[in-house]
Enzyme design. Structure first.
Site, PDB file in Angstrom:
ATOM      1  N   HIS A  83      44.967  46.676  50.102  1.00 57.85           N
ATOM      2  CA  HIS A  83      46.609  46.374  50.090  1.00 57.85           C
ATOM      3  C   HIS A  83      47.343  47.552  49.654  1.00 57.85           C
ATOM      4  CE1 HIS A  83      46.201  41.669  50.321  1.00 57.85           C
ATOM      5  NE2 HIS A  83      45.119  41.901  49.573  1.00 57.85           N
ATOM      6  N   CYS A 116      43.920  43.520  54.774  1.00 56.47           N
ATOM      7  CA  CYS A 116      43.070  42.438  54.352  1.00 56.47           C
ATOM      8  C   CYS A 116      42.789  41.380  55.201  1.00 56.47           C
ATOM      9  CB  CYS A 116      43.587  42.100  52.781  1.00 56.47           C
ATOM     10  SG  CYS A 116      42.483  41.069  51.829  1.00 56.47           S
ATOM     11  N   GLU A 129      50.308  47.997  50.511  1.00 51.93           N
ATOM     12  CA  GLU A 129      51.899  47.631  50.125  1.00 51.93           C
ATOM     13  C   GLU A 129      51.921  47.137  48.617  1.00 51.93           C
ATOM     14  OE1 GLU A 129      49.733  43.672  50.656  1.00 51.93           O
ATOM     15  OE2 GLU A 129      49.383  45.529  51.625  1.00 51.93           O
TER      16      GLU A 129
END
Length: 192
Positions: free
Chosen positions: A170, A79, A172
């Site tokens: 994202h 991002c 994660e």
């Protein structure tokens, strides 16, 4: 054991660190230049790219990270991290790190309230992964040797340029470690 640094100025630092540890690597918090010593790769997490840039300048991290990028240290931007890596940002006179041969458009999927999740097919891996988009950028164009790894609605959202990996979303924020593992494999490739 591979040491992967996470730029810890803003963003989902803990989530990146947890994923790094879940794939058997050591996660290193990077808040100052000395934290970069001895790492095998660096993750630039999401957040707000303009704010992160100001913090990079304040903590004297911009030039050391650029130097490591030029020396071949694998870097993965998610991002805002993608925006930091980009060689060109639409509407900006100059890039931040400027090391990845891509042109990026900020906030191209809308505002915070327009955040969404979807499934993306990673072409090279022939695998589908969950993706979380939050005020996400996208890659408008890539340089000659840049490999496009995933698109969403005809927009490039994951690409690799040599030892740089950039994604609009994202990874994660999901339990899927496919993209992180791909980055770990890049580290192996560049450490030979």
């Amino acid at each position: 054991m591979k040491k992967i640094g996470v730029l810890a100025l803003q963003g989902a630092v803990r989530e990146h660190m947890d994923q790094i540890e879940s794939v058997g690597c050591e996660a290193v918090v990077v808040k100052e230049a000395n934290d970069l010593i001895g790492i095998n790769g660096l993750i630039l997490p999401g957040g707000e790219s303009t704010t992160i840039r100001k913090l990079l300048d304040r903590f004297h991290l911009l030039e050391p990270i650029q130097r490591l990028a030029k020396q071949g240290l694998p870097m993965f931007g998610t991002c805002a991290g993608l925006i930091l890596l980009a060689g060109e940002i639409v509407g900006y006179e100059s890039p931040h790190l400027g090391v990845m041969n891509v042109v990026v458009q900020r906030n191209s999927f809308g505002r915070q309230v327009d955040s969404f999740e979807c499934e993306l097919t990673i072409s090279k891996l022939e695998k589908t992964v969950p993706a979380v988009f939050i005020r996400a950028p996208h890659i408008i164009s890539v340089g000659e040797d840049v490999e496009v790894l995933a698109t969403y609605q005809e927009r490039i959202v994951l690409a690799r340029d040599r030892h740089f990996l950039g994604c609009s979303f994202h990874p994660e924020l999901t339990k899927d470690t496919t993209i992180l593992q791909y980055f770990v494999d890049m580290i192996d490739e560049y450490s030979k």
